[in-house]
Motif scaffolding. Structure first.
Motif, mmCIF file in Angstrom:
data_model
loop_
_atom_site.group_PDB
_atom_site.id
_atom_site.type_symbol
_atom_site.label_atom_id
_atom_site.label_comp_id
_atom_site.label_asym_id
_atom_site.label_seq_id
_atom_site.Cartn_x
_atom_site.Cartn_y
_atom_site.Cartn_z
ATOM 1 N N ARG A 142 -11.557 4.713 -37.559
ATOM 2 C CA ARG A 142 -11.793 5.465 -38.737
ATOM 3 C C ARG A 142 -11.719 4.489 -40.103
ATOM 4 O O ARG A 142 -12.181 4.985 -41.099
ATOM 5 C CB ARG A 142 -11.297 6.943 -38.812
ATOM 6 C CG ARG A 142 -11.871 7.747 -37.768
ATOM 7 C CD ARG A 142 -11.444 9.214 -38.185
ATOM 8 N NE ARG A 142 -10.022 9.450 -38.444
ATOM 9 C CZ ARG A 142 -9.276 9.744 -37.314
ATOM 10 N NH1 ARG A 142 -9.985 10.128 -36.097
ATOM 11 N NH2 ARG A 142 -7.979 10.156 -37.441
ATOM 12 N N ILE A 143 -11.164 3.277 -39.797
ATOM 13 C CA ILE A 143 -11.098 2.585 -40.804
ATOM 14 C C ILE A 143 -11.974 1.358 -40.901
ATOM 15 O O ILE A 143 -12.022 0.361 -39.822
ATOM 16 C CB ILE A 143 -9.565 1.866 -40.986
ATOM 17 C CG1 ILE A 143 -8.495 2.951 -40.897
ATOM 18 C CG2 ILE A 143 -9.322 0.982 -42.202
ATOM 19 C CD1 ILE A 143 -7.023 2.439 -40.664
ATOM 20 N N ASP A 144 -12.840 1.066 -41.926
ATOM 21 C CA ASP A 144 -13.821 -0.048 -41.922
ATOM 22 C C ASP A 144 -13.157 -1.456 -42.163
ATOM 23 O O ASP A 144 -11.861 -1.297 -42.742
ATOM 24 C CB ASP A 144 -15.050 0.312 -42.676
ATOM 25 C CG ASP A 144 -14.674 0.122 -44.269
ATOM 26 O OD1 ASP A 144 -13.871 -0.480 -44.441
ATOM 27 O OD2 ASP A 144 -15.718 0.767 -44.865
ATOM 28 N N PRO A 145 -13.988 -2.316 -41.960
ATOM 29 C CA PRO A 145 -13.224 -3.594 -42.354
ATOM 30 C C PRO A 145 -12.558 -4.123 -43.506
ATOM 31 O O PRO A 145 -11.873 -4.647 -43.766
ATOM 32 C CB PRO A 145 -14.336 -4.674 -41.884
ATOM 33 C CG PRO A 145 -15.221 -3.724 -41.014
ATOM 34 C CD PRO A 145 -15.176 -2.570 -41.449
ATOM 35 N N ARG A 146 -13.272 -3.228 -44.308
ATOM 36 C CA ARG A 146 -12.980 -3.335 -46.042
ATOM 37 C C ARG A 146 -11.550 -2.542 -46.326
ATOM 38 O O ARG A 146 -11.124 -2.379 -47.318
ATOM 39 C CB ARG A 146 -13.965 -3.138 -46.907
ATOM 40 C CG ARG A 146 -15.141 -4.123 -47.045
ATOM 41 C CD ARG A 146 -16.113 -3.633 -47.907
ATOM 42 N NE ARG A 146 -16.413 -2.263 -47.680
ATOM 43 C CZ ARG A 146 -17.625 -1.767 -47.090
ATOM 44 N NH1 ARG A 146 -18.624 -2.698 -46.631
ATOM 45 N NH2 ARG A 146 -17.864 -0.457 -47.147
#
Length: 98
Positions: free
Chosen positions: A87-91
């Motif tokens: 649930r954590i995107d690359p940014r």
């Protein structure tokens, strides 16, 4: 593949039968691709890694499928952590839980 799989059973998957029957490699649709991933995950589950998930196929800049990212755990907590990380995107932006 026989050694990785532990037997010749992988040859019975839909994608292996399709590729063996054709001299030219066809475009592999996602449903056929997913059948192999599912069969592989079920095979790994026989080793005790009963909690698993897959992401993919992940694609390159030309949108060609490259690989799947697979996760295996013997405990459900590992899968919970895996889903949390997903649930954590690359940014670093977090998504709200569903």
């Amino acid at each position: 593949m026989d050694d990785l799989w532990g037997s010749r059973e992988w040859r019975k998957t839909r994608i292996a039968r399709l590729l063996a029957a054709s001299s030219a490699v066809p475009a592999i649709d996602e449903q056929i691709d997913q059948s192999w991933v599912r069969a592989f995950c079920e095979r790994v589950a026989t080793l005790g890694y009963t909690h698993f998930d897959s992401v993919g196929p992940l694609r390159n800049e030309q949108n060609a499928p490259m690989y799947h990212l697979l996760f295996f755990s013997k405990h459900h907590a590992g899968l919970t952590i895996w889903h949390g990380i997903g649930r954590i995107d690359p940014r670093g932006q977090r998504q709200l839980p569903l």
